[in-house]
Each structure stands twice: as structure tokens, then as C-alpha cells.
Motif scaffolding. Structure first.
Motif, PDB file in Angstrom:
ATOM      1  N   LEU A   1       0.833  -1.201   0.000  1.00 46.53           N
ATOM      2  CA  LEU A   1       0.000   0.000   0.000  1.00 46.53           C
ATOM      3  C   LEU A   1       0.869   1.254   0.000  1.00 46.53           C
ATOM      4  O   LEU A   1       1.870   1.327   0.717  1.00 46.53           O
ATOM      5  CB  LEU A   1      -0.903   0.025   1.240  1.00 46.53           C
ATOM      6  CG  LEU A   1      -2.141  -0.876   1.220  1.00 46.53           C
ATOM      7  CD1 LEU A   1      -2.758  -0.921   2.609  1.00 46.53           C
ATOM      8  CD2 LEU A   1      -3.162  -0.368   0.213  1.00 46.53           C
ATOM      9  N   GLY A   2       0.466   2.213  -0.788  1.00 44.05           N
ATOM     10  CA  GLY A   2       1.157   3.492  -0.778  1.00 44.05           C
ATOM     11  C   GLY A   2       0.589   4.406   0.297  1.00 44.05           C
ATOM     12  O   GLY A   2      -0.333   4.044   1.033  1.00 44.05           O
ATOM     13  N   GLU A   3       1.128   5.591   0.391  1.00 45.30           N
ATOM     14  CA  GLU A   3       0.653   6.564   1.381  1.00 45.30           C
ATOM     15  C   GLU A   3      -0.557   7.318   0.826  1.00 45.30           C
ATOM     16  O   GLU A   3      -0.678   7.533  -0.379  1.00 45.30           O
ATOM     17  CB  GLU A   3       1.766   7.557   1.718  1.00 45.30           C
ATOM     18  CG  GLU A   3       3.075   6.909   2.152  1.00 45.30           C
ATOM     19  CD  GLU A   3       2.941   6.148   3.450  1.00 45.30           C
ATOM     20  OE1 GLU A   3       2.415   6.714   4.422  1.00 45.30           O
ATOM     21  OE2 GLU A   3       3.348   4.970   3.492  1.00 45.30           O
ATOM     22  N   TRP A   4      -1.438   7.725   1.707  1.00 49.25           N
ATOM     23  CA  TRP A   4      -2.546   8.607   1.344  1.00 49.25           C
ATOM     24  C   TRP A   4      -2.219  10.007   1.844  1.00 49.25           C
ATOM     25  O   TRP A   4      -1.936  10.202   3.032  1.00 49.25           O
ATOM     26  CB  TRP A   4      -3.843   8.128   1.978  1.00 49.25           C
ATOM     27  CG  TRP A   4      -4.517   7.030   1.220  1.00 49.25           C
ATOM     28  CD1 TRP A   4      -4.066   6.409   0.101  1.00 49.25           C
ATOM     29  CD2 TRP A   4      -5.771   6.416   1.543  1.00 49.25           C
ATOM     30  NE1 TRP A   4      -4.952   5.441  -0.305  1.00 49.25           N
ATOM     31  CE2 TRP A   4      -6.008   5.428   0.553  1.00 49.25           C
ATOM     32  CE3 TRP A   4      -6.710   6.608   2.547  1.00 49.25           C
ATOM     33  CZ2 TRP A   4      -7.141   4.637   0.557  1.00 49.25           C
ATOM     34  CZ3 TRP A   4      -7.843   5.824   2.556  1.00 49.25           C
ATOM     35  CH2 TRP A   4      -8.061   4.838   1.572  1.00 49.25           C
ATOM     36  N   THR A   5      -2.298  10.970   0.957  1.00 47.49           N
ATOM     37  CA  THR A   5      -2.021  12.360   1.324  1.00 47.49           C
ATOM     38  C   THR A   5      -3.292  13.186   1.176  1.00 47.49           C
ATOM     39  O   THR A   5      -3.913  13.176   0.106  1.00 47.49           O
ATOM     40  CB  THR A   5      -0.919  12.949   0.440  1.00 47.49           C
ATOM     41  OG1 THR A   5       0.270  12.155   0.570  1.00 47.49           O
ATOM     42  CG2 THR A   5      -0.606  14.383   0.857  1.00 47.49           C
ATOM     43  N   VAL A   6      -3.683  13.860   2.240  1.00 44.56           N
ATOM     44  CA  VAL A   6      -4.853  14.739   2.208  1.00 44.56           C
ATOM     45  C   VAL A   6      -4.373  16.147   1.893  1.00 44.56           C
ATOM     46  O   VAL A   6      -3.616  16.726   2.686  1.00 44.56           O
ATOM     47  CB  VAL A   6      -5.609  14.720   3.557  1.00 44.56           C
ATOM     48  CG1 VAL A   6      -6.830  15.631   3.481  1.00 44.56           C
ATOM     49  CG2 VAL A   6      -6.012  13.299   3.922  1.00 44.56           C
ATOM     50  N   PRO A   7      -4.777  16.706   0.749  1.00 45.17           N
ATOM     51  CA  PRO A   7      -4.314  18.055   0.389  1.00 45.17           C
ATOM     52  C   PRO A   7      -4.639  19.079   1.479  1.00 45.17           C
ATOM     53  O   PRO A   7      -5.641  18.966   2.182  1.00 45.17           O
ATOM     54  CB  PRO A   7      -5.097  18.350  -0.903  1.00 45.17           C
ATOM     55  CG  PRO A   7      -5.470  17.010  -1.444  1.00 45.17           C
ATOM     56  CD  PRO A   7      -5.686  16.138  -0.251  1.00 45.17           C
TER      57      PRO A   7
END
Length: 374
Positions: free
Chosen positions: A191-197
Motif C-alpha cells: 500500500l502506498g501513502e494517502w495524502t490529504v491536500p
């Protein structure tokens, strides 16, 4: 002095000593205590602690649901192992880093001619998430088998739980050896990272909470949802009544055994997410050497929900304590012998169980129940 007073005194003494050590570290940042303190509250340590807490916290939440219903599931370690392995295998079989479309394109031969059914529009699901779903399903199936043995056939819950652990401990590495020629699988996908703008740009907090592994988000959402489900819904009240006074629950027309089945399946669901997070959420592989990559996390999860007194928030806090020590041991191995930091999480488990010995098991935990019993 009573035993309860002695435990309370030991607890406050422990807290006091830790507070003094922290204060010393703040005043003298160049000291060993200072280096430990400032490392512990550092951004990278907190990020690592949250990531490491995922399998422990989620498994603890599932375990407390089962035990609150009256079923002691000490096979959580086995559920973690089987889900960690199954998640990698499913993702690998589907193609690793790619995606799978739903509904699928179907081809078949009739009379020498090939016909294809193409839905035209497909929903593409990343294989890594389908792997996680496969891990959850495998865990729930094993949890269901455990529930049938304990509830339908009234088997001893402790022995059945140990059997689940031992079966998974042998089955997963063996299956890996059959499929890949070794007890550990190759790296498949992670799984990659999730980035919240915008939110991820907030100093200190942003990178920790809003630029993280998606499993961390799932854990942080699961804790309040699990608490609400246990303490504010009819089903949660049934679970608690099933573990405290099953006859009263039966009297009002609720099937006790169905509630227990559901609670054990919930433990399989959360442990499945935790095991999948352990394999696909970090290295993208399953390590079957020794005690496998799970390495006692299922048993630490049991200590965590006992420490948390069957409260999802308390279980999460205890899980973070254990994972925080694990993260610290990685960063501070140059200060003291490596063995000291390697054993710290397990020493804390023993201390915690001693200090929180007042935790009360549900009255009917471990007991079988048949509708109509006197």
C-alpha cells in the motif's frame, strides 16, 4: 494493605517515576533521559508508532468484542498469521501491482467459436485492496471455524484458540513453501501513502495524520466506531449481555449463540484487517520464518484490551504504548545494549498485566450456553 491498594500504589509509583524521568529529560536534553524523551515525541517516532500499532489495535478491538460476548478468543495470533499470508497470495494471484475490473470480461468457446461478454464499463479495483479483502475473508473463515467448535460443539475455548494459532503457524509457512519454494513469499505489492491536500501541510500534525498509510486512517476511524457500536447500539448491548448474563438476554428473545457467532466473526474481521496491514501495508510480503512476521502481536493485542479494560479507546492507547516502545527500540539501540530495547515491549506487557490486575472478565466468559438452560 489490600491487594487492590497495593496495585494502585504500584501504578502511581510507576507513573511518578516516568514523570520524573520525563522532567529530567526536558531539563537536561543532552542526557540519556533527554535523548529518549525527545526521540519519543519526535514526528518520525510518532508516525512509526501509529503504523506499528495498526495490527495490534485492530486485533485488540476484535478480541474484546469476542470476549465481551463470552467467547475467549486467544487464537488471535493465528488469525493474524493466516490473514497476512492470504492477503499476499490473493494480491499475487491477481497480478500484484495491477488492478482487476468488475464485472470481469468473460470468454468461452462454443462449437469451435469464441464468444466474449464485455460489460463495457468496469470498476477497476487495485489488487492490493483485493488482497486485503482476501486476507479478511480468510481470517473470518478461520474465526467461524473456531466459533463452530466453541459454540456449536462446546469445545474448550482455550484449547480451540491454541489450535487455531498452531494450525495457522504451521499452515501458512507450509503453503508458502509449496507455492514459492520457501516459507516466506516474495515481495508482491504494498500500500502506498494517502495524502490529504492542505491538511497534510499543517506543521507536525499534518505529516503524521494526513500523509500516512491508509491502514492508519482505518485504525483511527475503527476505534470510535467500535466504541460506539459496543456502547451505543442494541447489538453492542446484546454483546455485553451475552457475556455478563446470557440467560437474561435469552429471556427477552435474543438468540445468545447468534450474538456470539457475530462477535467472533467481528474479531476475525478486525484481525483480518490487522494481518493484511502487517503484510501488504508495510513490506508487501509474508515472512514465515520462526514465529512468522506476526511475532506475538496477537498475544500483545490480548494484553492491550485487558489493559484498556475492554474499551476500544483504552485498547488503542495500550497498543500505541507497545508499538511506541518498539519504534523507540529501533531508534535508540546505540544508547543501551540491543537486547534491552528488544525485550522492552514484552517487559511492559508483564508490568501492565500486573498493574491492571483489577480488570474484570465478563461473568460468562468461557462458559457455554444453551437456550432454555435453567
Amino acid at each position: 494493605m489490600s491487594r487492590a491498594d497495593a496495585r494502585r500504589l504500584a501504578t502511581w509509583l510507576t507513573v511518578g517515576v516516568l514523570a520524573l524521568v520525563a522532567l529530567y529529560g526536558i531539563v537536561f536534553p543532552g542526557s540519556t533521559a533527554g535523548e529518549v524523551f525527545w526521540t519519543a515525541i519526535g514526528q518520525s517516532t510518532i508516525e512509526s508508532s501509529l503504523r506499528l500499532a495498526v495490527p495490534i489495535a485492530l486485533t485488540a478491538i476484535g478480541g474484546l468484542y469476542a470476549e465481551k460476548s463470552g467467547v475467549i478468543n486467544i487464537g488471535l495470533e493465528g488469525l493474524l498469521i493466516i490473514s497476512a499470508f492470504a492477503a499476499v497470495v490473493v494480491a499475487d494471484v491477481l497480478g500484484g501491482a495491477g488492478s482487476t475490473g468488475f464485472p470481469p470480461v468473460v470468454s468461452f468457446d462454443v462449437g469451435g467459436s469464441t464468444y466474449t461478454i464485455d460489460p463495457g464499463v468496469q470498476l477497476l479495483v487495485p489488487n492490493v485492496w483485493l488482497g486485503i479483502a482476501g486476507g479478511v475473508l480468510a481470517s473470518m473463515l478461520l474465526a467461524f471455524l473456531f466459533a463452530v467448535i466453541c459454540i456449536r460443539y462446546e469445545g474448550d475455548q482455550i484449547i480451540a484458540g491454541l489450535a487455531v494459532w498452531l494450525v495457522a503457524l504451521g499452515l501458512a509457512p507450509f503453503a508458502s513453501k509449496v507455492m514459492y519454494g520457501q516459507p516466506s513469499t516474495p515481495q508482491v505489492v504494498r500500500l502506498g501513502e494517502w495524502t490529504v491536500p492542505v491538511l497534510s501541510d499543517i506543521p507536525f500534525v499534518g505529516p503524521i495524520l494526513f500523509d500516512a498509510n491508509p491502514m492508519v486512517f482505518i485504525m483511527l476511524v475503527s476505534v470510535p466506531v467500535a466504541w460506539y457500536g459496543l456502547n451505543r447500539t442494541s447489538f453492542g448491548y446484546w454483546v455485553q449481555a451475552s457475556g455478563e448474563n446470557p440467560k437474561a438476554l435469552d429471556t427477552v428473545g435474543v438468540n445468545v449463540n447468534r450474538v456470539r457467532y457475530a462477535a467472533v466473526l467481528i474479531s476475525g474481521f478486525f484481525a483480518g484487517i490487522g494481518g493484511s496491514a502487517l503484510s501488504l501495508g508495510s513490506g508487501g510480503l509474508f515472512n514465515g520464518a520462526g514465529q512468522t512476521m506476526v511475532d506475538g502481536r496477537g498475544f500483545i493485542a490480548i494484553a492491550a484490551y485487558l489493559f484498556g479494560n475492554y474499551n476500544p479507546f483504552g485498547a488503542f492507547a495500550a497498543s500505541y504504548l507497545f508499538s511506541g516502545l518498539q519504534a523507540l527500540q529501533i531508534r535508540l539501540q546505540g544508547i543501551a545494549p540491543t537486547e534491552v530495547f528488544l525485550m522492552l515491549p514484552y517487559v511492559v506487557v508483564v508490568i501492565v498485566l500486573v498493574l491492571v490486575g483489577r480488570t474484570r472478565l465478563p461473568e460468562a466468559a468461557g462458559e457455554h450456553y444453551e437456550s432454555g438452560e435453567d
